[in-house]
Design an enzyme around this catalytic site. Structure first.
Site, short mmCIF file in Angstrom:
data_model
loop_
_atom_site.label_atom_id
_atom_site.label_comp_id
_atom_site.label_asym_id
_atom_site.label_seq_id
_atom_site.Cartn_x
_atom_site.Cartn_y
_atom_site.Cartn_z
N ASP A 162 1.13 -1.25 0.08
CA ASP A 162 -0.01 0.07 0.25
C ASP A 162 1.03 1.01 0.15
OD1 ASP A 162 -2.10 1.77 0.17
OD2 ASP A 162 -3.43 -0.41 0.90
N HIS A 235 -3.95 6.15 3.23
CA HIS A 235 -4.14 4.57 3.03
C HIS A 235 -3.80 3.51 3.43
CE1 HIS A 235 -5.81 1.75 -0.37
NE2 HIS A 235 -6.97 2.60 0.17
N SER A 576 -10.96 -1.07 -0.70
CA SER A 576 -9.85 -1.07 -0.26
C SER A 576 -9.71 -1.39 1.62
CB SER A 576 -8.93 -0.40 0.30
OG SER A 576 -8.83 0.53 -1.43
#
Ligand SMILES: *[C@@H]1O[C@H](CO)[C@@H](O)[C@H](O)[C@H]1NC(C)=O
Ligand SMILES: *[C@@H]1O[C@H](CO)[C@@H](O)[C@H](O)[C@H]1NC(C)=O
Ligand SMILES: *[C@@H]1O[C@H](CO)[C@@H](O)[C@H](O)[C@H]1NC(C)=O
Ligand SMILES: *[C@@H]1O[C@H](CO)[C@@H](O)[C@H](O)[C@H]1NC(C)=O
Ligand SMILES: *[C@@H]1O[C@H](CO)[C@@H](O)[C@H](O)[C@H]1NC(C)=O
Ligand SMILES: *[C@@H]1O[C@H](CO)[C@@H](O)[C@H](O)[C@H]1NC(C)=O
Ligand SMILES: *[C@@H]1O[C@H](CO)[C@@H](O)[C@H](O)[C@H]1NC(C)=O
Ligand SMILES: *[C@@H]1O[C@H](CO)[C@@H](O)[C@H](O)[C@H]1NC(C)=O
Ligand SMILES: *[C@@H]1O[C@H](CO)[C@@H](O)[C@H](O)[C@H]1NC(C)=O
Ligand SMILES: *[C@@H]1O[C@H](CO)[C@@H](O)[C@H](O)[C@H]1NC(C)=O
Length: 783
Positions: A162, A235, A576
Site C-alpha cells: 500500500d 490509506h 480497500s
C-alpha cells in the site's frame, strides 16, 4: 481520495533525455516487465543481473557499452520471481518476447489510468464489532474464542502492499507481544523519517519501492512523500491497522463520532509493510496515489522471500485491459500461492456498473464492500414539524432554528446557468442572501459545503443525487448534513411552499442496529468477470462503508490543503477497507489450521458466508434491490463459522496451471499443458459460473474434502437458477474419515430459457446437520 488505487504505466518520454543521448530521441521508451518464471538453481545476485542484462544486450547493438545497457534496467527480480523491468522501445520489447525462456513481456497502457470519479473521502465508524456482524450475540462469543484459539494472530505475518505506514500510531504498539517469529526473513528498510527503531514486534518489517515510479516520472518530489516506508497518504496506515491494529480504547473519528475501541481483525498479527504507492506528480494530494506494476512485482518478490503468510492488497486497475499475463498482481499472487501464501485483494470501486470487478484471478480472494449496521444520524427538523433523515460526522454544536433557503434562489445573478443553478458551485452564492441561513444545495460534495461556508451560511444540507439507500459520510470542515434524495425533494417542496422556511439541524449521533445491514456499498465493483466469466467474482463481501481505522498524521481527514486537522483515526469507504477485514480472518484461520492450503481457506470463507442480512432477508444493494452473487460473491463473511466449515473445495498450484491452460496461458516454464485441457468451469472452486451453457446441458465436476469429523454424511439441497435445472450426482456424500475426498457432478440443463446473455443465479448446499457448505451458481445461455 479514492480508496481503491489505480495502477498505471506511463510513457516515460522524459526519461529518454537523461540517457546520455545514446538512444535516439525518436524512440519512445516505456517501462516493460519481462517475466521469466521462477528462479531455479543457485545463482548469485550478480549472475542473475547479468542474465537479465543479457536480454537487453541482445536487442542493442554490440557497440553499446555495458553501463548503457545497465542504465536501461529498472528492476532485476532476484528472490523468487525471475524477471526484470527495463526501459524499452516497443520493437525491443517485441524482440525480447520472442526469446527463449521468456513467459510474458508487457507494459502498461496509459489508458490503464483509472479516473477516480467516486471520491470516497473520509468516514467515521467503529471497527469493533464489525467482524461479529450477522453472527448474532451467541456467535460474538465464538469470535472471541476464535481469536483466542488463534492467539489473536500472533504467529502469523501479514504483508500489506500500500502507501506505507505511520508507525507512531497507537494501533501499532507492541506492548505484551512475544518475540518476532523466527521464520521472518524481512527487513526494516531505513529512509527519510524512518529507521529501524520504527519497527517493533507488531510492525516487524517495512520496505519501499520507487524505481519503477521514478523511471516513469523522474525523481520523487520529496515535499510530497517520504523516500521511506513512512505513509503520507493515510490509506496504507488505514488498511494495515484494519488487518492487525491493536485494541485501542477511546479511539474516535474527528468530532468524537463512533467513540469506542478500535481494533484490527487480528490484533496480534505481525505486519510487514511494502510501500508501492506514491503521489501523482503535480496533482492534488487529495487524488489517489498510483502504484506502478513493476514496483508491485518487486514487492511480491521480497514479500514471498521474507516469509509472509498472507498478503493484503487493496490496489486495482481497469480490468478489461489487464489480462493475467500482463498483471503483476495476478502473476505475483500465483507465485505466492505456490508457496502457500494466501492473497486477498479488493474487488474495485467501479460499481454499480456491471463487469467492473478486478483482481479476478481464481487464486486471489476478491473482496467486495458492504455496509455495517451503523449510521451517523443527524435529523433535519423543518419549521412545519416534519423531520427529514440526514447523516453527518461534522459536529453541530447547538440545536438552533435558522432560516432555510434553496441555493437556486440565492445565487449571484449571472453566475449560473439553468444547468448549474442550485449546485453551490464556487462563487455562485450571494453573501447577502445566505448569511446566517441554512442552505439546501442540489448536490452532495465538499465543494458545495465550502461554498455555503464562504457565503456565510450556518450550515449546508446536501442531498444525494440518486436513490441510494446508503450514505458515505465525509468529515466536512463545516457543519453539513447529507440527506437522501427523497429527503432533499421534501425539503425543497417545503421551501417552495413556505414564506419563511426554517430548519433546525440536530447534532449527529452514532446509532447502531437501526437499519438492516449489510447493504452493498454503491461503489463496490460488480461481475460478471471480464477476463473469464467462467470464474465467479467477487468471492465475498465484508465491511467497507464508513470504516474507522488509523491514519497518517502527515495527512488530514479530507487530504485538502484547506484541511489542517490532524487525526489519529479516520473514516474511509471502499473495497480497500473490506479487503483487510478478510485478510485478518485469513490470518486467524492460518493460525488455527496451519496445514490448510490457500484454496481451502478461500473455500472455508466462501462456503460459510451468508447471502442474507442481519434480519434474515436477502442482502440488498444501494439501489434498494436484492443483490446477487455478482455483487457479493458467496455472501458476507462469517469468521467464526469459517473456522469449522465441514467440507472444503481444495485446489493446488497445478490446478491453477491447468486452469490457465484453458485460457491458453502457461505461466510456469517447468509445466506443460496436457493435450486434453479441462474446462475453466471445472476448476475446483467453491462457486460455479458457466457463462455460456452451449447447447441444452453442461456437466462439471467438483471434489470436496472432509475437514469436519469422521463418519459424517452430507445431504444435498439445491436452488436451481430460474430457467435451468440443476442435477447433482450423488445426492449424499458419506465420509468415514477426516481428509477423505468425494467427487460429485453438477449438470445444468436449460428449461424454457430464452437464449440470452443474462445471468441467472442459484445455489446448492451440502449439510450434515451441523455444517452448511454453500456454493453460489451463476449461469447464462447465449444466442
Ligand atoms: C477453540 O478451540 C477449542 C479447543 O480446541 C474448540 O473446542 C473450539 O471449538 C474452538 N473454537 C473456535 C471458535 O474455533
Ligand atoms: C531513529 O529515529 C528516531 C526517531 O526519529 C530517533 O530518535 C533515533 O535516534 C533514530 N535512530 C537511529 C539509529 O538513527
Ligand atoms: C513539489 O511539490 C510541491 C508541493 O506540491 C510543489 O510546490 C513543487 O512545485 C513540486 N516540485 C516539482 C519539481 O514538481
Ligand atoms: C476514555 O475517555 C474518557 C473521556 O475522556 C475517560 O473518562 C475514560 O477513562 C477513557 N477510557 C479509557 C479506557 O481510556
Ligand atoms: C511537474 O511540474 C514541474 C514544475 O512545473 C515540472 O518541471 C515537471 O515536469 C512536472 N512533472 C510532471 C511529471 O509532469
Ligand atoms: C438578480 O436580479 C434580479 C432582477 O434584476 C434582482 O431582483 C435580484 O435581487 C438579483 N439578485 C442578486 C443576488 O443580486
Ligand atoms: C445544459 O445541458 C444540456 C443537456 O445536457 C446541454 O445541451 C446544454 O448545452 C447545457 N447548457 C448550458 C448553458 O451549459
Ligand atoms: C448514484 O449516482 C452516483 C453519481 O452519479 C453514482 O456514482 C452512483 O453509483 C449512483 N448510485 C446508485 C446506487 O445508483
Ligand atoms: C465410524 O464408524 C465406524 C464403523 O461404523 C466405527 O468403527 C468408528 O468407531 C466410527 N468412528 C467414529 C469417530 O465415530
Ligand atoms: C462424473 O463425471 C465423470 C465424467 O463424465 C465420470 O467419470 C464420473 O464417474 C462422474 N462422477 C460421479 C460421482 O458421477
Amino acid at each position: 481520495m479514492n480508496s481503491h488505487y489505480s495502477i498505471l504505466f506511463l510513457f516515460s518520454l522524459f526519461v529518454i533525455m537523461s540517457l546520455d543521448g545514446f538512444v535516439s530521441c525518436s524512440e519512445e521508451r516505456k517501462v516493460y516487465v519481462v517475466y521469466l518464471g521462477e528462479h531455479n538453481g543457485e545463482k548469485t545476485m550478480k549472475e542473475i543481473e547479468d542474465h537479465h542484462c543479457s536480454f537487453l544486450h541482445s536487442v542493442k547493438s554490440t557497440a553499446t557499452s555495458k553501463e548503457d545497457v545497465k542504465s536501461l534496467l529498472v528492476h532485476s527480480y532476484k528472490n523468487v520471481i525471475n524477471g526484470f523491468s527495463a526501459l524499452l522501445t516497443p520493437q525491443e520489447a517485441d524482440m525480447i518476447s520472442g526469446m527463449e525462456g521468456v513467459i510474458s513481456v508487457f507494459h502498461s497502457d496509459p489508458y490503464n489510468i483509472k479516473p477516480h470519479t467516486t471520491r470516497s473521502w473520509d468516514f467515521v465508524s467503529l471497527l469493533e464489532g464489525t467482524l461479529s456482524l450477522l453472527e448474532g450475540t451467541s456467535l460474538i462469543n465464538s469470535r472471541e474464542e476464535l481469536l483466542q484459539n488463534a492467539s489473536y494472530g500472533e504467529d502469523i505475518i501479514v504483508g500489506v502492499m500500500d502507501s506505507g505506514v505511520w508507525p507512531e500510531s497507537s494501533s501499532f504498539n507492541d506492548e505484551g507481544m512475544g518475540p518476532v517469529p523466527k521464520s521472518w526473513k524481512g527487513i526494516c528498510q531505513e529512509g527519510v523519517a524512518f529507521n529501524v527503531s520504527h519497527c517493533n514486534r507488531k510492525l516487524i518489517g517495512a520496505r519501499y519501492y520507487l524505481k519503477g515510479y521514478e523511471a516513469h516520472f523522474g525523481p520523487l518530489n520529496e515535499t510530497r512523500d517520504f523516500r521511506s516506508p513512512r505513509d503520507v497518504d493515510g490509506h496504507g496506515t488505514h488498511t494495515a491497522s484494519t488487518v492487525g491494529g491493536r485494541r485501542v480504547a477511546n479511539a474516535s473519528a474527528i468530532g468524537g463520532f463512533a467513540t469506542g475501541t478500535a481494533t484490527g481483525g487480528a490484533p496480534n498479527v505481525r505486519l510487514a509493510i511494502y510501500k508501492v504507492c506514491w503521489p501523482i506528480p503535480n496533482r492534488s494530494l487529495a487524488e489517489a496515489n498510483i502504484c506502478p506494476f513493476d514496483d508491485i512485482f518487486a514487492a511480491f518478490d521480497d514479500a514471498i522471500a521474507d516469509g509472509v503468510h498472507v498478503l493484503s492488497i487493496s490496489l486495482g486497475y481497469i480490468p478489461e485491459t489487464t489480462y493475467y499475463t500482463q498483471d503483476t498482481i495476478a502473476i505475483g499472487s500465483l507465485n505466492a500461492v505456490k508457496k502457500n501464501i494466501v492473497v486477498a485483494c479488493s474487488a474495485g470501486n467501479d460499481g454499480p456498473t456491471p463487469s467492473t470487478v478486478g483482481n479476478v484471478a481464481p487464486w486471489i480472494i476478491t473482496v467486495g464492500a458492504s455496509s455495517i449496521d451503523r449510521v451517523f444520524s443527524s435529523p433535519i427538523m423543518l419549521g412545519n414539524g416534519m423531520i427529514v433523515e440526514g447523516q453527518t460526522v461534522t459536529p453541530i454544536k447547538k440545536r438552533r432554528l435558522h432560516p432555510l433557503v434553496y441555493a437556486g434562489d440565492v445565487e449571484i445573478n449571472g453566475t449560473t446557468t439553468s444547468n448549474t443553478s442550485g449546485l453551490c458551485l464556487p462563487g455562485t452564492l450571494s453573501r447577502n442572501l445566505v448569511r446566517g441561513k441554512v442552505v439546501l444545495c442540489g448536490i452532495d460534495g465538499i465543494v458545495a459545503s465550502m461554498e455555503v461556508k464562504r457565503a456565510g451560511g450556518v450550515a449546508a444540507i446536501l442531498p444525494l443525487t440518486n436513490t441510494s439507500t446508503e450514505i458515505q459520510v465525509t468529515p466536512f470542515l463545516y457543519p453539513t448534513t447529507v440527506a437522501f434524495l427523497d429527503g432533499g425533494i421534501t425539503i425543497l417542496t417545503y421551501i417552495q411552499s413556505e414564506k419563511n422556511p426554517t430548519a433546525t439541524l440536530l447534532p449527529g449521533k452514532t446509532l447502531i442496529g437501526t437499519k438492516p445491514a449489510p447493504v452493498m456499498a454503491p461503489l463496490t465493483s460488480k461481475g460478471p468477470n471480464r477476463i473469464d466469466p467462467n470464474i465467479l467474482k467477487p468471492d465475498i463481501t465484508a465491511p467497507g462503508l464508513n470504516i474507522l481505522a488509523a491514519w497518517s498524521e502527515a495527512s488530514s481527514p479530507l487530504k485538502l490543503p484547506e484541511d489542517r486537522r490532524v487525526v489519529e483515526y479516520n473514516l474511509q469507504t471502499g473495497t480497500s477497507m473490506s479487503c483487510p477485514h478478510v485478510s485478518a480472518v485469513i490470518a486467524l484461520l492460518k493460525s488455527v489450521h496451519p496445514d490448510w492450503s490457500s484454496a481451502a481457506i478461500r473455500s472455508a470463507l466462501m462456503t460459510t458466508s451468508t447471502p442474507n442480512n442481519m434480519i434474515g432477508t436477502p442482502i440488498t444493494n444501494a439501489a434498494g434491490n436484492d443483490a446477487n452473487p455478482f455483487e457479493y460473491g458467496a455472501g458476507h463473511f462469517r469468521p467464526s463459522r469459517a473456522v469449522d466449515p465441514g467440507l472444503v473445495y481444495d485446489a493446488t498450484y497445478t490446478d491453477y496451471l491447468l486452469y490457465l491452460c484453458s485460457q491458453n496461458i502457461n505461466l510456469d516454464s517447468s509445466f506443460s499443458c496436457p493435450e486434453k485441457v479441462p474446462e475453466a468451469s471445472n476448476l475446483n472452486h467453491p462457486s460455479l459460473a458457466i457463462a455460456n451453457i452451449r447447447g441444452s446441458s453442461r456437466t462439471v465436476t467438483r471434489v470436496v474434502t472432509n475437514v469436519g469429523k469422521d463418519n459424517s454424511t452430507y445431504v444435498l439441497a439445491v436452488r436451481s437458477p430460474p430457467g435451468y435445472v440443476v442435477d447433482i450426482v450423488p445426492k449424499t456424500l458419506h465420509f468415514n474419515k477426516l481428509g477423505e475426498k468425494r467427487q460429485f457432478n453438477i449438470t445444468l440443463t436449460t428449461q424454457n430459457v430464452e437464449m440470452t446473455n443474462e445471468f441467472s443465479f442459484g445455489w446448492y448446499t451440502w449439510s450434515d446437520g451441523v455444517h452448511v457448505v454453500r456454493s453460489p451458481i451463476a449461469v447464462s445461455s447465449s444466442a
